[in-house]
Design an enzyme around this catalytic site. Structure first.
Site, PDB file in Angstrom:
ATOM      1  N   GLU A  40      -1.058   8.925   7.810  1.00  0.00           N
ATOM      2  CA  GLU A  40      -1.802   9.788   6.887  1.00  0.00           C
ATOM      3  C   GLU A  40      -2.683  10.723   7.686  1.00  0.00           C
ATOM      4  OE1 GLU A  40      -4.470   7.699   4.304  1.00  0.00           O
ATOM      5  OE2 GLU A  40      -2.833   6.763   3.199  1.00  0.00           O
ATOM      6  N   LYS A  87       0.824  -1.219   0.000  1.00  0.00           N
ATOM      7  CA  LYS A  87       0.000   0.000   0.000  1.00  0.00           C
ATOM      8  C   LYS A  87       0.854   1.263   0.000  1.00  0.00           C
ATOM      9  CE  LYS A  87      -3.395  -2.758  -0.056  1.00  0.00           C
ATOM     10  NZ  LYS A  87      -4.231  -2.939  -1.249  1.00  0.00           N
ATOM     11  N   HIS A 137     -15.389  -1.914   9.309  1.00  0.00           N
ATOM     12  CA  HIS A 137     -14.793  -2.211   8.004  1.00  0.00           C
ATOM     13  C   HIS A 137     -15.507  -3.324   7.244  1.00  0.00           C
ATOM     14  CE1 HIS A 137     -11.686   0.661   8.828  1.00  0.00           C
ATOM     15  NE2 HIS A 137     -11.371   0.043   9.942  1.00  0.00           N
ATOM     16  N   ARG A 173      -9.250  -7.576  -7.320  1.00  0.00           N
ATOM     17  CA  ARG A 173     -10.103  -8.769  -7.370  1.00  0.00           C
ATOM     18  C   ARG A 173     -11.501  -8.355  -7.803  1.00  0.00           C
ATOM     19  NH1 ARG A 173      -9.957  -7.143  -1.900  1.00  0.00           N
ATOM     20  NH2 ARG A 173     -12.011  -6.400  -1.211  1.00  0.00           N
TER      21      ARG A 173
HETATM   22  C1  MV4 Z   1      -8.820   6.412   5.695  1.00  0.00           C
HETATM   23  C2  MV4 Z   1      -9.928   7.045   6.272  1.00  0.00           C
HETATM   24  C3  MV4 Z   1      -9.813   8.357   6.621  1.00  0.00           C
HETATM   25  N1  MV4 Z   1      -8.659   9.017   6.403  1.00  0.00           N
HETATM   26  N2  MV4 Z   1      -7.690   7.117   5.495  1.00  0.00           N
HETATM   27  C4  MV4 Z   1     -10.593   1.996   5.632  1.00  0.00           C
HETATM   28  C5  MV4 Z   1     -10.508   0.948   4.563  1.00  0.00           C
HETATM   29  C6  MV4 Z   1      -9.248   1.226   3.827  1.00  0.00           C
HETATM   30  N3  MV4 Z   1      -9.335   0.886   2.459  1.00  0.00           N
HETATM   31  C7  MV4 Z   1      -9.023   2.690   4.057  1.00  0.00           C
HETATM   32  N4  MV4 Z   1      -9.908   3.109   5.092  1.00  0.00           N
HETATM   33  C8  MV4 Z   1      -9.961   4.394   5.495  1.00  0.00           C
HETATM   34  N5  MV4 Z   1      -8.848   5.130   5.309  1.00  0.00           N
HETATM   35  C9  MV4 Z   1      -7.638   8.376   5.846  1.00  0.00           C
HETATM   36  N6  MV4 Z   1      -6.506   9.043   5.637  1.00  0.00           N
HETATM   37  C10 MV4 Z   1     -11.095   6.295   6.432  1.00  0.00           C
HETATM   38  C11 MV4 Z   1     -11.105   4.972   6.051  1.00  0.00           C
HETATM   39  C12 MV4 Z   1     -12.307   4.293   6.265  1.00  0.00           C
HETATM   40  C13 MV4 Z   1     -12.743   4.038   7.557  1.00  0.00           C
HETATM   41  C14 MV4 Z   1     -11.991   4.393   8.660  1.00  0.00           C
HETATM   42  C15 MV4 Z   1     -12.454   4.157   9.938  1.00  0.00           C
HETATM   43  C16 MV4 Z   1     -13.685   3.552  10.107  1.00  0.00           C
HETATM   44  C17 MV4 Z   1     -14.425   3.158   9.016  1.00  0.00           C
HETATM   45  C18 MV4 Z   1     -13.963   3.408   7.730  1.00  0.00           C
HETATM   46  C19 MV4 Z   1     -14.712   3.028   6.629  1.00  0.00           C
HETATM   47  C20 MV4 Z   1     -14.265   3.275   5.363  1.00  0.00           C
HETATM   48  C21 MV4 Z   1     -13.045   3.913   5.198  1.00  0.00           C
END
Ligand code: MV4
Length: 527
Positions: free
Chosen positions: A200, A116, A235, A295
């Protein structure tokens, strides 16, 4: 064109992959665990090979066994579905070495996108918008403090080795930072066997929007619009839809995001189907690249409903070396689609998995409904796998019609014997803010949706009591079918019970082969 495909997965996605094969005249081989002997996908495949006991480590993750079955049965390609071996670079390499086409992106793209942090660096270099923050893994305390200060709190600490939210730590102040890093490193080491983490800026209450892409071996790449997947819990996505409600407010956003996703795919040398994930901020009206899911995803049917494109068929064409059927200008998004994941979980008890015999099952139908499942009355949900039981999708001319249809279909859906998240979805479809399209990743908690679920369950109980006589007549009750014993009441139930019992017992005896697994012939009695 590939003539025979092995599906290295189970449940609804195995069935989905098999269905596309059937429509294209491709022969199918299922592999299954002892726990899945009665699963629908096993019946629907032309051949089925038992590969081991229930636990995935002894069956669906057995790379050498699966490759050997592919060789034995003459399968030319392997569809990995999602989870299990779908994003395993070693498995892709093993397929390559065995001369079997892995139906998905090649090793190089898998490796680039699986890292990543590496992906972040490549995308930044190419001018793709990424969330502000580090381009390197956390080295020491001083370095971490500096990166977090520059990005500005809150920050999120993420593992470099894997995505999907696993091991991510939100951190609101300097005091929390070192704890968050240690915790994230520990989780990263155990989940991805790579302890590196990076920092981040944390985007508060973003929308989670993703772009479906398709790329062929000739270098053509297109995007099939977006899906909004903001409604999730820990998630785990629960509801996905297309278009994202924000696209109705900003019609230029889809093209900008879509073209960004295609650029990302080209940088990675991507081929086959994939998904480019973005965060979108309603306040900043801006988006950032997060990661690529290399995927086919659970929620792909949402895109199929609004574009009319069969994504799995395109996967088979691309894997066979054929160019994509469509150019970008052929892609039109029409109407609105919603998916509710019907998990076998108890929404009143912290969503704990609910396993056991499905004693009664009545599927919804009528206009605009799609059900991707694999469970039926008399089927027992095994304890070894994820809790997704069936996906309920609706399509409508507009979002309101799709929601109204979903509400109606959820009311029609009867699943008894296990707990499901149907009551949760019923509450969601009636929530004012959901109906308004004001979605974000903290929606379920902020809106106290679970408080409404208890009330919904009581309503459902009252309804069921009032309909008990009717349901007993129209539903094939597995408990009365001799599956679990119990009294048989009227003639219609007896007939249906006999049909189910015969369906379950018609499972053919599979002939042992030398390798120690068993191979069946064509299953003719399945339907
Ligand atoms: C984040 C974010 C907010 N800020 N990155 C979660 C899944 C992965 N693919 C990336 N994710 C996130 N990254 C930054 N810089 C929010 C998410 C996020 C999330 C975070 C906490 C709780 C639930 C979430 C649901 C979707 C995405």
């Amino acid at each position: 064109m590939l003539k025979k495909i092995l599906v290295a997965n189970r449940g609804e996605i195995a069935l989905r992959a098999i269905r596309a094969c059937k429509e294209m005249g491709i022969s199918t081989v299922a592999v299954y665990s002892e726990a899945d002997a009665n699963a629908k996908f096993v019946y629907y495949a032309d051949e089925a090979v038992k590969i081991g006991p229930g636990p995935a480590a002894q069956s669906y993750l057995k790379m050498d066994k699966i490759i050997e079955v592919a060789k034995q049965t003459g399968a030319e390609g392997i569809h990995p579905g999602y989870g299990f071996l779908a994003q395993n670079a070693k498995f892709v390499t093993m397929c390559d070495e065995a001369g079997i086409e892995f139906i998905g992106p090649k090793v190089k793209a898998q490796e680039l996108l699986g890292d990543k942090l590496g992906a972040r660096r490549s995308m930044k270099k190419a001018g793709i918008p990424i969330v502000p923050g580090a381009l390197d893994a956390v080295q020491d305390e001083k370095d971490a403090m500096q990166v977090a200060d520059e990005a500005g709190y809150p920050v999120i600490v993420k593992p470099a080795g894997g995505g999907g939210g696993i091991g991510m730590q939100v951190c609101r102040s300097k005091d929390e930072l070192m704890d968050a890093i240690t915790k994230a490193q520990r989780l990263a080491a155990s989940a991805f066997s790579r302890p590196e983490v990076y920092i981040e800026k944390y985007i508060e209450r973003p929308r989670h929007i993703e772009i479906q892409i398709l790329a062929d071996k000739q270098g053509n790449c297109i995007y099939l619009g977006e899906r909004e997947c903001s409604i999730q819990r820990r998630h785990q996505k629960l509801i996905e839809e297309s278009p994202s409600p924000v696209m109705y407010l900003d019609p230029s956003l889809r093209q900008r995001m879509g073209e960004t996703a295609v650029k990302v795919a080209k940088i990675a040398g991507y081929e086959n189907a994939g998904t480019c994930e973005f965060l979108y901020s309603d306040t900043l009206k801006d988006f950032w690249f997060l990661e690529v899911n290399s995927r086919l995803q659970v929620e792909h049917p949402v895109t199929e409903l609004v574009t009319g494109i069969d994504i799995v068929k395109e996967q088979y064409k691309v894997a066979s070396g054929l160019p994509l059927t469509y150019r970008q200008e052929d892609i039109k998004v029409s109407g609105h689609a919603i998916e509710c994941r019907i998990n076998a979980e108890d929404p009143m008890n912290n969503f704990v998995p609910s396993i056991g015999l499905i004693s009664n099952y009545i599927e919804p139908g009528g206009p605009g409904i799609r059900v991707d499942g694999g469970i039926y009355a008399g089927y027992t949900i095994p304890p070894f796998y994820d809790s997704l039981a069936v996906k309920l999708l609706t399509w409508g001319r507009d979002r309101n019609e799709a929601i109204a249809r979903m509400s109606r279909a959820l009311d029609e859906f009867v699943i008894e014997g296990i707990q499901t998240v149907i009551p949760f979805h019923k509450v969601m479809m009636k929530d004012e803010e959901f109906i308004a399209g004001h979605l974000h990743t903290e929606f379920i908690g902020d809106r106290h949706i679970l408080d409404g679920v208890k009330i919904q369950l009581d309503k459902d109980d009252a309804w069921r009591k009032s309909k008990e006589n009717v349901l007993a007549k129209i539903a094939p009750k597995a408990t009365e079918a001799g599956v679990a014993g119990g009294p048989v009441t009227d003639k219609k139930t007896v007939a249906l019970a006999a049909a189910i019992a015969s369906y379950i017992q018609s499972k053919p005896q599979r002939q042992p082969v030398t390798s120690g697994w068993t191979v069946s012939g064509r299953v003719k009695s399945a339907r």
